[in-house]
Design an enzyme around this catalytic site. Structure first.
Site, PDB file in Angstrom:
ATOM      1  N   ARG A  28      47.781  49.474  49.800  1.00 31.23           N
ATOM      2  CA  ARG A  28      47.155  49.921  51.046  1.00 31.23           C
ATOM      3  C   ARG A  28      47.030  48.725  51.979  1.00 31.23           C
ATOM      4  O   ARG A  28      46.163  47.874  51.809  1.00 31.23           O
ATOM      5  CB  ARG A  28      45.767  50.505  50.742  1.00 31.23           C
ATOM      6  CG  ARG A  28      45.123  51.258  51.877  1.00 31.23           C
ATOM      7  CD  ARG A  28      43.661  51.505  51.585  1.00 31.23           C
ATOM      8  NE  ARG A  28      42.884  50.277  51.760  1.00 31.23           N
ATOM      9  CZ  ARG A  28      41.817  49.943  51.040  1.00 31.23           C
ATOM     10  NH1 ARG A  28      41.391  50.713  50.065  1.00 31.23           N
ATOM     11  NH2 ARG A  28      41.169  48.816  51.287  1.00 31.23           N
ATOM     12  N   HIS A  64      40.585  51.305  53.909  1.00 31.47           N
ATOM     13  CA  HIS A  64      40.525  52.597  53.226  1.00 31.47           C
ATOM     14  C   HIS A  64      40.457  53.719  54.252  1.00 31.47           C
ATOM     15  O   HIS A  64      41.221  54.680  54.198  1.00 31.47           O
ATOM     16  CB  HIS A  64      39.309  52.640  52.294  1.00 31.47           C
ATOM     17  CG  HIS A  64      39.070  53.978  51.681  1.00 31.47           C
ATOM     18  ND1 HIS A  64      39.900  54.523  50.732  1.00 31.47           N
ATOM     19  CD2 HIS A  64      38.085  54.900  51.895  1.00 31.47           C
ATOM     20  CE1 HIS A  64      39.444  55.713  50.379  1.00 31.47           C
ATOM     21  NE2 HIS A  64      38.356  55.966  51.070  1.00 31.47           N
ATOM     22  N   TYR A 102      36.155  42.381  50.880  1.00 30.55           N
ATOM     23  CA  TYR A 102      36.354  42.422  49.439  1.00 30.55           C
ATOM     24  C   TYR A 102      37.778  42.071  48.997  1.00 30.55           C
ATOM     25  O   TYR A 102      38.052  41.986  47.805  1.00 30.55           O
ATOM     26  CB  TYR A 102      36.002  43.820  48.900  1.00 30.55           C
ATOM     27  CG  TYR A 102      36.762  44.954  49.552  1.00 30.55           C
ATOM     28  CD1 TYR A 102      38.059  45.286  49.161  1.00 30.55           C
ATOM     29  CD2 TYR A 102      36.171  45.708  50.560  1.00 30.55           C
ATOM     30  CE1 TYR A 102      38.754  46.325  49.750  1.00 30.55           C
ATOM     31  CE2 TYR A 102      36.854  46.760  51.174  1.00 30.55           C
ATOM     32  CZ  TYR A 102      38.148  47.067  50.764  1.00 30.55           C
ATOM     33  OH  TYR A 102      38.831  48.105  51.360  1.00 30.55           O
TER      34      TYR A 102
END
Length: 404
Positions: free
Chosen positions: A294, A298, A307
């Site tokens: 990805r 998200h 993160y």
């Protein structure tokens, strides 16, 4: 070819010191064969990976999966991925401008979706999540119809039966149950069509998916489970999801699983085509793990820089699925500058059409949320409707007072 014409091509975070120490001890005890899947790019080389087109754009063969496509089909796959990425980019920008409430980008996953989507027959049925914009494209769903739900003007925007493409599913993993049940129905009807369910690596931890695997295996249902392992379930890496590669989970349920290079559109097409045919011919379910990444957030409410290391993203950029295919097509003389320019023109036209369509969408009726809750009405709903109407009217009164 027009955008609408795509329907015609359906066939073709950190840990404590104690935790860290525990992990180190565990790692010493584990053998290489049982090492935990780190969910990082280099791990792909340690596990079975079906690949037909390398990151450098070189064509390779695989003993179990092969594919022979015409120049037109190869150009079509390139067009699909370019236009899907453009649509996705426009939707992200529209959300940043306040035109959409949310958007879940597929950036970096185009090959997994286009490859698998083009493997489908017209009579196959698709159960997507909320990120399968590329598969929707392959099924002939107008891209603008995908945006209504994210703008809040409808609950879907298309008739699932028209394209055999179910409405987007927001509840994580539930669509795998729907797909399994549907496949069992197809089986009882004696049809030779197949069903495919899309989900992510995070959803693989849901009980719904485990139940789907159980039922599909026991009943030998004609369903393919297509897991897009994009390495991150929001902020949870794959290493927090599983101790083995995801595709190996299928063994415990009694059906095969395979890991495919999710950034290789040719491999995704070949593997999915084989799995669907296997399902159609009564050989039961199969799990495909498309090992991809990805590239963005998200959803537009997420910030992956909190993160995820930037070096990780950069490493995967070198495996870009569109650049990979373009390199191959140019090297083989399958595309020229005129063709690439025509795709660029079509891409910009699609972007304008998407922008215009979203901004032209009417605002929904505020009171519509109270309709069709109960077939014969309900006193509590009536009371809530009246309260909400009074609340809305208070803004009108306030505006009128300011005008005076």
């Amino acid at each position: 070819m027009t955008v609408e014409g795509t329907a015609q091509r359906k066939n073709t975070r950190g840990s404590s010191k104690r935790t860290t120490a525990a992990k180190a001890t565990s790692a010493k005890k584990a053998s290489p064969a049982k090492a935990r899947n780190s969910g990082r790019p280099e791990q792909a080389e340690q596990d079975q990976l079906v690949q037909l087109l390398t990151p450098e754009g070189k064509r390779v063969e695989h003993p179990d999966y092969s594919i022979d496509l015409s120049p037109d089909e190869l150009r079509g796959l390139y067009r699909d991925m370019v236009l899907t990425r453009k649509f996705d980019a426009e939707a992200t920008t529209l959300q940043r401008q306040g035109e959409l409430g949310l958007w879940a980008s597929l950036l970096g996953q185009e090959a997994a979706q286009i490859g698998s989507g083009r493997a489908l027959r017209d009579d196959d049925y698709v159960f997507p999540t909320y990120r399968e914009h590329g598969v929707a494209w392959c099924r002939g769903v107008d891209p603008t119809n995908l945006l209504g739900m994210f703008r809040g003007v409808n609950h879907g925007g298309w008739d699932p039966s028209t394209n055999n493409f179910h409405l987007y599913t927001i509840v994580i993993g539930s669509q795998t149950l729907h797909a399994t049940g549907y496949a069992m129905g197809v089986q009882k009807d004696g049809a030779d069509s197949a069903v495919i369910a899309y989900f992510g690596d995070g959803a693989s931890s849901q009980g719904d998916v485990a139940e789907s695997f159980t039922f599909s295996a026991v009943y030998n249902a004609p369903v393919v489970f297509f897991c897009q392992n994009n390495q991150w379930a929001i902020s949870e890496p794959t290493e927090k999801q599983t101790r083995v590669p995801l595709y190996q989970r299928a063994r415990g349920y009694g059906f095969p699983g395979v890991r495919v290079d999710g950034n290789d559109v040719l491999a995704c097409l070949a593997v999915t085509r084989a799995a669907l045919e296997r399902a159609r011919t009564g050989q039961g379910p199969m799990l495909i793990e498309a090992f991809t990444y990805r590239m963005g957030a998200h959803t537009t409410s997420d910030d992956p820089t909190k993160y995820r290391a930037d070096e990780e993203r950069v490493a995967w950029e070198a495996k870009d699925p569109i650049l990979r295919l373009r390199t191959y097509l140019e090297a083989e003389g399958i595309v020229d500058e005129a063709y690439l320019a025509s795709i660029d023109e079509e891409r910009e036209a699609l972007g304008k059409r998407v922008r215009d369509a979203v901004r032209a969408m009417p605002d929904p009726d505020d009171m519509a949320i109270f309709e069709n809750v109960y077939a014969d009405g309900h006193a509590l709903v009536d009371e809530e409707r009246a309260q909400f109407a009074a609340y809305q009217a208070s803004f009108v009164d306030a505006d009128a007072a300011e005008g005076n």
